[in-house]
Design an enzyme around this catalytic site. Structure first.
Site, PDB file in Angstrom:
ATOM      1  N   LEU A 108       0.807  -1.235   0.000  1.00 38.36           N
ATOM      2  CA  LEU A 108       0.000   0.000   0.000  1.00 38.36           C
ATOM      3  C   LEU A 108       0.835   1.279   0.000  1.00 38.36           C
ATOM      4  CD1 LEU A 108      -2.974  -0.878   2.421  1.00 38.36           C
ATOM      5  CD2 LEU A 108      -2.886  -1.062  -0.064  1.00 38.36           C
ATOM      6  N   CYS A 162      -6.071  -6.623   1.704  1.00 44.11           N
ATOM      7  CA  CYS A 162      -4.670  -6.536   1.291  1.00 44.11           C
ATOM      8  C   CYS A 162      -3.822  -7.511   2.098  1.00 44.11           C
ATOM      9  CB  CYS A 162      -4.126  -5.125   1.459  1.00 44.11           C
ATOM     10  SG  CYS A 162      -2.421  -5.029   0.877  1.00 44.11           S
ATOM     11  N   ILE A 222     -11.439 -10.935  -7.081  1.00 43.72           N
ATOM     12  CA  ILE A 222     -10.674 -11.194  -5.869  1.00 43.72           C
ATOM     13  C   ILE A 222      -9.472 -10.253  -5.751  1.00 43.72           C
ATOM     14  CG2 ILE A 222     -11.256 -13.640  -5.765  1.00 43.72           C
ATOM     15  CD1 ILE A 222      -8.594 -14.328  -7.062  1.00 43.72           C
TER      16      ILE A 222
HETATM   17  C1  LIG Z   1       1.470  -4.344  -7.928  1.00 48.21           C
HETATM   18  C2  LIG Z   1       0.088  -4.520  -7.394  1.00 48.21           C
HETATM   19  C3  LIG Z   1      -0.446  -3.574  -6.499  1.00 48.21           C
HETATM   20  C4  LIG Z   1      -1.739  -3.733  -5.982  1.00 48.21           C
HETATM   21  N1  LIG Z   1      -2.246  -2.797  -5.132  1.00 48.21           N
HETATM   22  C5  LIG Z   1      -3.531  -2.912  -4.677  1.00 48.21           C
HETATM   23  C6  LIG Z   1      -4.106  -1.910  -3.835  1.00 48.21           C
HETATM   24  O1  LIG Z   1      -3.481  -0.888  -3.500  1.00 48.21           O
HETATM   25  N2  LIG Z   1      -5.388  -2.093  -3.401  1.00 48.21           N
HETATM   26  C7  LIG Z   1      -6.120  -3.205  -3.756  1.00 48.21           C
HETATM   27  O2  LIG Z   1      -7.278  -3.337  -3.345  1.00 48.21           O
HETATM   28  N3  LIG Z   1      -5.595  -4.160  -4.583  1.00 48.21           N
HETATM   29  C8  LIG Z   1      -4.333  -4.036  -5.027  1.00 48.21           C
HETATM   30  N4  LIG Z   1      -3.805  -5.004  -5.854  1.00 48.21           N
HETATM   31  C9  LIG Z   1      -4.642  -6.154  -6.248  1.00 48.21           C
HETATM   32  C10 LIG Z   1      -5.288  -5.956  -7.621  1.00 48.21           C
HETATM   33  O3  LIG Z   1      -6.101  -4.802  -7.641  1.00 48.21           O
HETATM   34  C11 LIG Z   1      -6.118  -7.201  -8.015  1.00 48.21           C
HETATM   35  O4  LIG Z   1      -7.120  -7.414  -7.032  1.00 48.21           O
HETATM   36  C12 LIG Z   1      -5.293  -8.463  -8.142  1.00 48.21           C
HETATM   37  O5  LIG Z   1      -4.012  -8.195  -8.660  1.00 48.21           O
HETATM   38  C13 LIG Z   1      -5.980  -9.533  -8.982  1.00 48.21           C
HETATM   39  O6  LIG Z   1      -6.234  -9.077 -10.287  1.00 48.21           O
HETATM   40  P1  LIG Z   1      -5.223  -9.322 -11.549  1.00 48.21           P
HETATM   41  O7  LIG Z   1      -4.893 -10.787 -11.555  1.00 48.21           O
HETATM   42  O8  LIG Z   1      -5.970  -8.859 -12.738  1.00 48.21           O
HETATM   43  O9  LIG Z   1      -4.015  -8.493 -11.256  1.00 48.21           O
HETATM   44  C14 LIG Z   1      -2.516  -4.859  -6.370  1.00 48.21           C
HETATM   45  C15 LIG Z   1      -1.982  -5.799  -7.275  1.00 48.21           C
HETATM   46  C16 LIG Z   1      -0.705  -5.654  -7.798  1.00 48.21           C
HETATM   47  C17 LIG Z   1      -0.180  -6.678  -8.766  1.00 48.21           C
END
Ligand SMILES: Cc1cc2nc3c(=O)[nH]c(=O)nc-3n(C[C@H](O)[C@H](O)[C@H](O)COP(=O)(O)O)c2cc1C
Length: 299
Positions: free
Chosen positions: A71, A128, A189
C-alpha cells in the site's frame, strides 16, 4: 450495448481498472483513451503517506506475479489536494480504493474522499495481504468484515464497493456479511497469498517472505468465487483476477459479474483495457447480444 450499472454508478462499459495496477489513470493516457473505460480504480489510499515494504517486492511466477508493495501511496490529504485536481475532469468514473490498518483509518479516509464531487464511489480494501496490521485481517472474518463495513457505511453515503480476499475458506460467508452491513457492491478477488524461494541464495525472493499472487494463474479461482458469490448475494458483483482478454472478461460476466477489473495485464500490455472493450463489442455483435446485461450470470 455495453452500458452497465453498479448501484448508482452508470458505466459506459463493464471494463474497469484494478487498484495498484493503473496508477491514477493519466500514467496510461498514451496507450488508453481513458474516457472509454467504465471506471478507473485508483491506487490504494490510506490515512497517511506509506513507503510500502522493502525491496524486492515483486517476483515473476509462471502465468502470474507475486507482489508485496504494501500500500505505498501519498496518503489521503495529498491525494485530495494534489492528485484529485489532475484527474477530476476525466470522462470516466473515478473510484478511490481505500486502505487502512484500523476501522478509524478506513472511516477517516472515506470521510475525506466523500467530499470530492467527482468521486462517486469508493472500493474498501479489506483484503490486502501485504500489510502487517489490518488489511486482510478485516476481510477474513465475517464479523470483523461486517464491523468495518458498517462503520464506513455510517460516514460514507455514496456507492460503497467492498473488495474481498480469496484467502478464506468461505468467500460467500464474507460476502453475505458485508452485504448485511450495508455494502452496495462487492469486488473480488484481491491477490492470493503466495511465496517463492530463490534456491541459489536459499532465501525467499520477497523481502516480506510472502506476497500476493495475481495474473492468469489465479483466474479459475476468481471465476469460481465470483460464481459462488453472485449466487449468494443480491448486490452487484465486480469480478477480477487474471483477466487479460475479452474472453476472460466474458467468463466473469457469465459467472455473474456485472463489471470486471483488469489488473496485472496492464503491466504486460498497457493498452489491454481498450482491446478488451473492443473485444466485448465484437462479441456482442457476433452473438447478436443487444445488451451485455443479458449475458450476466448466464452460466
Ligand atoms: C502491484 C500490485 C499492487 C496492488 N495494489 C492494490 C491496492 O493498492 N489495493 C487493492 O485493493 N488491490 C491491489 N492489488 C490487487 C489488484 O487490484 C487485483 O485485485 C489483483 O491483482 C488480482 O487481479 P489481476 O490478476 O488482474 O491483477 C494490487 C496488485 C498488484 C499486482
Amino acid at each position: 450495448m455495453l452500458e452497465v450499472k453498479i448501484h448508482n454508478l452508470q458505466l459506459a462499459n463493464p471494463v474497469m481498472t484494478a487498484s495498484g495496477t493503473f496508477g491514477y489513470g493519466p500514467e496510461f493516457a498514451d496507450f488508453v483513451d481513458l474516457g472509454r473505460l467504465g471506471a478507473i480504480v485508483v491506487k490504494g489510499t490510506t490515512g497517511t503517506r506509506r513507503q510500502g515494504n522493502d525491496y524486492p517486492r515483486m517476483a515473476e511466477t509462471p502465468s502470474g506475479m507475486l507482489n508485496a508493495v504494501g500500500l505505498q501511496n501519498v496518503g489521503v490529504e495529498a491525494f485530495c489536494k494534489e492528485i484529485y485536481p489532475t484527474i477530476k475532469d476525466l470522462k470516466t468514473n473515478i473510484i478511490v480504493n481505500v486502505g487502512g490498518s484500523s476501522i478509524d483509518e478506513y472511516c477517516a479516509v472515506a470521510e475525506q474522499v466523500a467530499e470530492l464531487d467527482k468521486v462517486p464511489a469508493i472500493e474498501l480494501n479489506i483484503s490486502c495481504p501485504n500489510v502487517k496490521k489490518g488489511g486482510m485481517g478485516f476481510g477474513t472474518d465475517p464479523q470483523m468484515a461486517a464491523q468495518a463495513v458498517a462503520a464506513v457505511r455510517k460516514v460514507y453515503h455514496k456507492t460503497l464497493i467492498v473488495k474481498l480476499t480469496p484467502n478464506v475458506t468461505s468467500v460467500v460467508d464474507i460476502a453475505k456479511a458485508v452485504e448485511g452491513a450495508g455494502a452496495d457492491a462487492v469486488s473480488l478477488i484481491n491477490t492470493l497469498l503466495g511465496m517463492a524461494i530463490d534456491v541459489e541464495r536459499q532465501r525467499p525472493v520477497l523481502s516480506t517472505i510472502t506476497g500476493g499472487l495475481s495474473g492468469p494463474a489465479v483466474k479459475p479461482i476468481a471465476v469460481r468465487m465470483v460464481w459462488q458469490v453472485a449466487h449468494a448475494v443480491g448486490i452487484p458483483v465486480i469480478g477480477l483476477g487474471g483477466i487479460s482478454t475479452a474472453a476472460d472478461a466474458l467468463e466473469f460476466l457469465m459467472a455473474g459479474a456485472r463489471a470486471i477489473e483488469v489488473g496485472t495485464a496492464n503491466f504486460v500490455d498497457p493498452a489491454v483495457t481498450m482491446k478488451i472493450v473492443d473485444g466485448l463489442e465484437d462479441y456482442c455483435r457476433r452473438h447478436g447480444v443487444a445488451d451485455i446485461n443479458d449475458i450476466v450470470g448466464i452460466v
